[in-house]
Design an enzyme around this catalytic site. Structure first.
Site, PDB file in Angstrom:
ATOM      1  N   PHE A  86       0.836  -1.206   0.000  1.00 41.13           N
ATOM      2  CA  PHE A  86       0.000   0.000   0.000  1.00 41.13           C
ATOM      3  C   PHE A  86       0.869   1.254   0.000  1.00 41.13           C
ATOM      4  CE2 PHE A  86      -2.653   3.215   2.141  1.00 41.13           C
ATOM      5  CZ  PHE A  86      -3.749   3.208   1.290  1.00 41.13           C
ATOM      6  N   LYS A 108      -5.442 -12.200  -8.508  1.00 42.33           N
ATOM      7  CA  LYS A 108      -4.061 -11.763  -8.751  1.00 42.33           C
ATOM      8  C   LYS A 108      -3.183 -12.364  -7.651  1.00 42.33           C
ATOM      9  CE  LYS A 108      -1.189  -7.666  -9.443  1.00 42.33           C
ATOM     10  NZ  LYS A 108      -0.171  -7.982  -8.430  1.00 42.33           N
ATOM     11  N   GLU A 142       2.615 -17.922 -11.838  1.00 44.40           N
ATOM     12  CA  GLU A 142       3.061 -17.299 -10.598  1.00 44.40           C
ATOM     13  C   GLU A 142       3.446 -18.393  -9.610  1.00 44.40           C
ATOM     14  OE1 GLU A 142       3.170 -13.221  -8.778  1.00 44.40           O
ATOM     15  OE2 GLU A 142       2.935 -14.009 -10.802  1.00 44.40           O
ATOM     16  N   LYS A 178      -9.130  -9.110 -17.613  1.00 47.08           N
ATOM     17  CA  LYS A 178      -8.491  -9.241 -18.927  1.00 47.08           C
ATOM     18  C   LYS A 178      -9.552  -9.290 -20.031  1.00 47.08           C
ATOM     19  CE  LYS A 178      -4.752 -12.095 -16.992  1.00 47.08           C
ATOM     20  NZ  LYS A 178      -4.138 -13.441 -16.983  1.00 47.08           N
ATOM     21  N   CYS A 197      14.043 -13.891  32.637  1.00 48.16           N
ATOM     22  CA  CYS A 197      13.312 -14.707  31.673  1.00 48.16           C
ATOM     23  C   CYS A 197      12.015 -15.225  32.293  1.00 48.16           C
ATOM     24  CB  CYS A 197      14.189 -15.888  31.223  1.00 48.16           C
ATOM     25  SG  CYS A 197      13.323 -17.080  30.180  1.00 48.16           S
TER      26      CYS A 197
END
Length: 662
Positions: free
Chosen positions: A35, A114, A170, A286, A402
């Site tokens: 973004f 996509k 992809e 497309k 810890c």
């Protein structure tokens, strides 16, 4: 805005975008999310639209994002692998529809997801896979044939012997495989990939195809680039054709005749994002007809017959209820935010990492705050920022001990992470055991991560010392362990007792102490007790050790847990002395650098030979280097040696220098 002001802003934006292109496409380590990148890119497009005279062939708007890397052979794409123009609103999609209709009349569109991965080309001759390549800059990519062969979902032989076919797809990593890889990287002390896209890209660019094969990559094929032996007239027809040949095509796609249908499908795909086991960052629209595509053509970078709709990151407000601290398998303490549950990208989110104290302070986060959350890469929840502090909000600081074992924690200079100092801390046990048994450490053949995990789960291992007290019958209880494999594993554990001291020092996992430092300590102090008793000045005086390593060693051996561990290893019969004797000192004071592939010796063997005769092996060439031992495929180290006038010798010449001792 005046031209000069626009020119300065253009240069600034171009430099930023080029930098982030390099980080994303080439180095697989992005520093900003999609973004933020899209915002920079759109601002540059706006300036170039207002001032066309600023557009140059080198502008980021005129180039596909990546470039071919020099570690793979270049592949020139006969059909350019173009990028897609992005839309971010319904109005922009309507503008795309209007442009298409003005040129070709009434088109039919195909809408498909996509995928967020790495774009590749795969070529077939007579139905057999012959070559694979990355997109690169669209004109020239990288030859990654062997790595693509490891992807099971890419067919190596088609169902029909098509004379020639080039397809585009992809490569991606499923969320399941991504989380599995991230867990393994954490176990092995590596920096995990940021998201599945970077994991896929980094895995596909490995020089060793075996590493790629282990990463469980997949592929969706969505375009026919070139084909001989058949005629295709539309995208829908080509997808059906690819499916018959054995390719994994997009699992869903829809034929649309109006822009309203297109926008409806784009919205439907967006709602599916959170339910999928792979990442998508948008939808692609497309033109279906290939003849209409030809009429529409392309710009310098984008086809005019396709448009990508990018989904904005979904952000929601929620309240930070408390912060818990987890101890990772590397000993790092990580603050985890616990939030009021909120729906994000199709799933309920109530936990997210707050990384470290620096991140918390930088964002101004306090317990009780209202914060903005989103999912990075549609998969990992993250806090974007604070909306407001509530009246009862409280600042947070990391604990001094810890939370798992109560041992002191330290923050090393230059590090953001706070770490537990206890080598036997239960929270980091698995990672310590895997490192302890690894090839460069104690080299226990057969004791891999899967076996260690089973032993830990069965409470048979709670310390590296427990390895040496395992019984054959305990190993037989593990999955897929028969008599022979159990005997082999016991024998491998027993053999490791005789290892040289430096292997044990490295296996202990002392912060900042790698194999080289372990060898230096072993050679100088000769026994584990010698290191125990060494003062900081004595440690720091060892050439190649220095103050930071000396302090780390001192702190490690001062821990009562360390003394307990070493005591148990001694009781088990593990060697505690340096076995590497210096044959002679003919290489005393000499520094060697190894480069390329030697004909007979491995790097480890050559290093051992040099060190056995008093020499030192360095990883980089400088004026202080005495000899560079060069083999086949020597690279920049050989070039630098020649530039500095450093003596370059072969493996044979090294053996001649050693004479009979070689």
């Amino acid at each position: 805005m005046e031209l000069e002001e626009a020119r300065q802003l253009w240069h600034r934006l171009s430099e930023q975008i080029s930098y982030h292109n390099q980080k994303y496409y080439v180095e697989d380590s992005p520093e900003i999310d999609d973004f933020e990148y899209d915002e920079l890119y759109r601002r540059l497009e706006q300036i170039e639209g207002q001032f066309p005279e600023l557009v140059t062939p080198e502008s980021p708007t005129q180039k596909v994002g990546g470039e071919a890397l020099n570690k793979f052979s270049p592949v020139i794409h006969a059909i350019p692998m173009e990028s897609l123009h992005d839309s971010f609103s319904g109005q922009e999609m309507k503008d795309f529809d209007r442009r298409v209709r003005a040129a070709v009349g009434n088109p039919t569109f195909i809408v498909e997801p996509k995928f967020d991965g790495l774009s590749v080309s795969a070529e077939y001759r007579d139905g057999v896979f012959v070559r694979g390549s990355t997109r690169g800059d669209g004109a020239v990519g990288e030859d990654i044939t062997e790595n693509l062969r490891t992807i099971r979902s890419l067919p190596k032989k088609l169902t029909q012997p098509i004379p020639f076919l080039e397809v585009r797809g992809e490569v991606y990593m499923s969320h399941r495989s991504f989380f599995k890889l991230a867990a393994l990287q954490e176990l092995e002390g590596e920096k995990p990939f940021k998201n599945p896209r970077n994991a896929a890209a980094g895995s596909l660019r490995q020089k060793n195809a075996r590493i790629t094969a282990a990463r469980e990559l997949d592929i969706f094929v969505f375009n026919v680039q070139q084909v001989t032996g058949t005629e295709l007239h539309s995208h829908k027809e080509s997808l059906d054709f690819l499916k018959k040949l054995g390719f994994a095509v997009p699992p869903f796609y829809r034929t649309c005749n109006t822009i309203e249908e297109v926008l409806e499908e784009v919205g439907r795909i967006g709602e599916l994002r959170g339910t999928l086991d792979y990442s998508i960052d948008g939808a692609v629209v497309k033109v279906d007809s290939f003849s209409q595509r030809q009429m529409l053509g392309s710009t310098a970078k984008f086809p005019r017959w396709a448009e990508a709709f990018k989904y904005p990151p979904e952000e929601k407000q929620t309240k930070l209820l408390r912060i818990e601290v987890n101890v990772g398998r590397t000993g790092a303490l990580t603050p985890i935010g616990i939030f009021e549950p909120v729906e994000l990208a199709g799933t309920t989110v109530s936990r997210a990492t707050l990384h470290n104290q620096d991140f918390i302070e930088e964002k101004g986060i306090r317990v009780g705050d209202m914060v903005v959350m989103r999912k990075a890469g549609e998969i990992i929840p993250e806090v974007v920022g604070v909306v407001c502090h509530t009246e009862d909000s409280q600042p947070f600081t990391m604990p001094e001990v810890c939370p798992s074992c109560g041992a002191p924690v330290v923050r090393e200079e230059g590090e953001a992470a706070v770490r537990c100092t206890n080598p036997e801390c239960p929270a980091q046990l698995l990672r310590h055991l895997i490192h302890f048994c690894s090839r460069d450490a104690m080299d226990i053949d057969g004791m891999g991560p899967a076996v260690i995990e089973q032993l830990v789960e069965k409470h048979l291992l709670s310390s590296p010392a427990d390895l040496y007290f395992l019984k054959k019958e305990q190993i037989l209880e593990l999955d897929r362990k028969g008599e022979k494999s159990a005997d082999n594993l016991i024998a491998a554990i027993d053999r490791s007792k005789a290892n040289d001291l430096y292997r044990l020092i490295f296996a202990l996992g002392i912060p900042h102490v790698g194999q080289k430092a372990a060898k230096l300590l072993s050679a100088r102090f000769r026994t584990i007790d010698g290191i125990f008793q060494a003062e900081e000045d004595a440690l720091a005086s060892v050439e190649g050790i220095g103050g930071i390593i000396a302090q780390s060693v001192l702190q490690f051996f001062a821990l009562s847990n360390t003394a307990h561990l070493i005591g148990r290893l001694k009781d088990a019969g593990v060697n505690m002395s340096c076995l590497t004797a210096v044959s002679d000192s003919r290489f005393q004071g000499k520094t060697f650098v190894l480069t390329g592939t030697l004909p007979n010796l491995s790097r480890a063997q050559a290093t051992e030979l040099i060190e056995k005769h008093g020499g030192k092996v360095s990883g980089s060439v400088s004026k202080k280097t005495d000899y560079v031992v060069a083999g086949e495929d020597s690279g920049s180290k050989l070039t630098k040696a020649n530039q500095l006038g450093v003596a370059v010798i072969s493996e044979h010449e090294l053996e001649e220098m050693l004479g009979e001792n070689s």
